[in-house]
Scaffold this active site. Structure first.
Site, short mmCIF file in Angstrom:
data_model
loop_
_atom_site.label_atom_id
_atom_site.label_comp_id
_atom_site.label_asym_id
_atom_site.label_seq_id
_atom_site.Cartn_x
_atom_site.Cartn_y
_atom_site.Cartn_z
N GLY A 136 0.64 -1.48 -0.09
CA GLY A 136 0.15 -0.38 -0.12
C GLY A 136 0.79 1.42 0.20
O GLY A 136 1.57 1.64 -0.90
N ILE A 138 3.19 2.31 1.48
CA ILE A 138 4.67 1.89 2.02
C ILE A 138 5.42 2.27 0.73
O ILE A 138 5.40 1.47 -0.05
CB ILE A 138 5.21 0.74 2.65
CG1 ILE A 138 4.31 0.51 4.00
CG2 ILE A 138 6.60 0.72 2.97
CD1 ILE A 138 4.72 -0.64 4.52
N GLU A 192 -11.85 -9.82 2.84
CA GLU A 192 -13.07 -10.04 2.06
C GLU A 192 -14.11 -11.04 3.09
O GLU A 192 -13.85 -12.05 3.35
CB GLU A 192 -12.86 -10.67 0.71
CG GLU A 192 -11.26 -9.72 0.37
CD GLU A 192 -11.70 -8.42 -0.59
OE1 GLU A 192 -12.92 -8.77 -1.54
OE2 GLU A 192 -11.17 -7.73 -0.52
N LYS A 207 2.81 -10.98 -3.76
CA LYS A 207 3.92 -9.27 -3.69
C LYS A 207 5.58 -10.02 -3.00
O LYS A 207 6.22 -9.50 -3.88
CB LYS A 207 3.18 -8.60 -2.10
CG LYS A 207 1.84 -8.78 -1.97
CD LYS A 207 1.30 -7.73 -1.36
CE LYS A 207 0.04 -7.17 -1.12
NZ LYS A 207 -0.41 -7.21 0.01
N GLY A 308 -6.04 -0.01 2.57
CA GLY A 308 -6.88 1.54 3.12
C GLY A 308 -6.34 2.69 1.54
O GLY A 308 -5.84 2.80 1.14
N1 HSE Z 1 -5.66 -7.82 1.23
C1 HSE Z 1 -4.83 -6.98 1.33
C2 HSE Z 1 -4.02 -7.53 2.68
C3 HSE Z 1 -4.49 -5.02 0.85
O1 HSE Z 1 -4.62 -7.71 3.52
O2 HSE Z 1 -3.36 -6.58 2.92
C4 HSE Z 1 -3.30 -5.35 -0.22
O3 HSE Z 1 -3.51 -5.78 -1.10
#
Ligand code: HSE
Length: 434
Positions: A136, A138, A192, A207, A308
């Site tokens: 996010g 960072i 989710e 990631k 966020g």
């Molecule tokens: N679902 C991800 C998390 C958010 O929980 O970090 C964005 O990649």
């Protein structure tokens, strides 16, 4: 602001929680952004699936459109925030082919189709920015890609999924079980309705593949990243870890390794014990952090909000400013660096410490028999802790090893499962950061 340049037309694909914040910041901070770039950034339109859906931010009349392709073809920079593979992939390709630079937060797409998209951008002299795809707000993509490009990175360990960090942290701080902590994460909007991508480690796997490809200048297909989720972690395991001086974290670990003949890299995502004194152990709630070990720079840690709307929009705006400046300056994009193409080794090449928890019958000779299983497979035991058996129940043995090769540890686990004294191999968890 007066500028020698015409405004740069920016198309936004998607108006969800991140897209609405990007639109808001673009409109509210337009003068400030114009001063940073050298010309105005003009939001030319926002492509959405449904014009009538409820939005987090009141967007000016006339900006929304369901015709994404026409919007893309009339823009200088396209920001893709719809997520998923299609139509995001086709629209990014269309944008690059039409001469636009692209900013995306789409980790699944970059992890699965990065080489294709970077190849296309490179061929067309365009640029694809993706700072928001990992962790996010960072800044971690630019530091890996640019700031540390002159160094040699040996290892990156990251808490790159906020949902699982929130769940594990909640289990630790309140003793809640996994199901209750997940339910709260869903109620608070971290997880989710279908939490699979987070709790089974798929999100962190994408990631990890992106981080490793940048850190080691190599192509890292997402399927080559070893993955375990957190669904088998129990509250009891977390309490026992804490008592022993460890936190349980879902880590994405990207490191150099050797299989005895060749040097390569191993990339893995799994629950991990880390000492409470390690900086990653202090990352609470839904926060993310990435810990980098580089040959000259030493240890670096990047910490902040991993998700966020507003936070992720910050990373998008940073990329947008870079893209706009490049657009004004002209010249080819920054090609992706995959010159090293290190071999990706299997998780069996990992050398680390392990904690194995076993239920055993409480009889003479059991400890000696179990110790010999470790010795016969070349795994050295550091400590053994036994919780006494209750009445007819089995005793619980917790064995901590010295550093061992994962393939040797696998042999130990197979042999333990066949040992008559072992009732159950309850868990095997890797230990890092010592
Ligand atoms: N679902 C991800 C998390 C958010 O929980 O970090 C964005 O990649």
């Amino acid at each position: 602001m007066q500028s020698a340049y015409r405004p740069i037309r920016v198309a936004l694909l998607g108006a969800g929680s991140v897209g609405s914040q990007v639109a808001r910041l673009l409109l509210e901070n337009s003068e400030e952004l114009a001063s940073r770039v050298g010309t105005t950034l003009e939001l030319s339109g926002i492509a959405v699936r449904n014009l009538d859906a409820k939005r987090d931010f009141d967007l000016p009349e006339g900006l929304l459109t369901e015709d994404a392709e026409s919007l893309i073809l009339g823009s200088d920079i396209v920001i893709e925030l719809i997520g998923g593979i299609e139509p995001a992939r086709s629209w990014i390709k269309l944008a690059l082919e039409s001469g636009a630079d692209v900013v995306t937060a789409n980790k699944a797409l970059i992890a699965a189709h990065g080489p294709e998209l970077f190849g296309l951008a490179d061929q067309l002299g365009a640029q694809l920015y993706f700072e928001a795809a990992v962790a996010g707000a960072i800044p971690i993509i630019r530091p890996l890609r640019e700031s540390l490009a002159g160094d040699k990175i040996n290892r990156v360990m990251g808490i790159v999924n906020g949902t699982t960090n929130f769940i594990l942290d909640r289990m630790e701080s309140t003793g809640a079980d996994f199901g209750d902590a997940l339910e709260l994460a869903q109620k608070l909007g971290y997880a989710e309705a279908d939490p699979t991508a987070d709790i089974e480690g798929f999100d962190a796997q994408s990631k990890a593949s992106i981080i490793a490809s940048l850190a080691f200048h190599s192509e890292v297909p997402v399927e080559s990243v070893y993955r375990e989720g957190i669904t088998k972690i129990t509250a009891q395991q977390i309490t026992a870890a804490r008592t022993a001086g460890y936190a349980v974290k879902l880590l994405a670990i990207c490191e150099r390794a050797s299989n005895g003949e060749k040097e390569g890299i191993v990339i893995r995502v799994h629950p991990t014990l880390i000492p409470l004194s390690h900086p990653l152990a202090a990352v609470r709630g839904a926060y993310n952090a990435v810990f980098v070990e580089a040959e000259s720079a030493g240890e670096l840690m990047f910490y902040g909000a991993g998700a966020g709307g507003k936070e992720t929009a910050s990373a998008i705006l940073g990329d947008l400013v870079s893209a706009a400046k490049r657009h004004l300056a002209g010249g080819p994009g920054l090609a992706d660096s995959t010159h090293a193409n290190l071999e990706i080794l299997p998780v069996q090449s990992v050398v680390t410490r392990f904690q194995i928890t076993l239920e055993v019958s409480d009889e003479a000779g059991v400890l000696a028999s179990i110790a010999s299983v470790f010795a016969e497979n070349g795994v050295s035991v550091e400590t053994v802790h036994q919780s006494p058996a209750d009445k007819d129940a089995a005793a619980v043995l917790t064995v901590m090893t010295h550093v061992a090769l994962e393939s040797d540890l696998e042999k130990v686990v197979v042999a333990l499962s066949k040992n008559m004294a072992v009732v159950n191999v309850k868990s095997v968890i890797r230990v890092e950061g010592l």
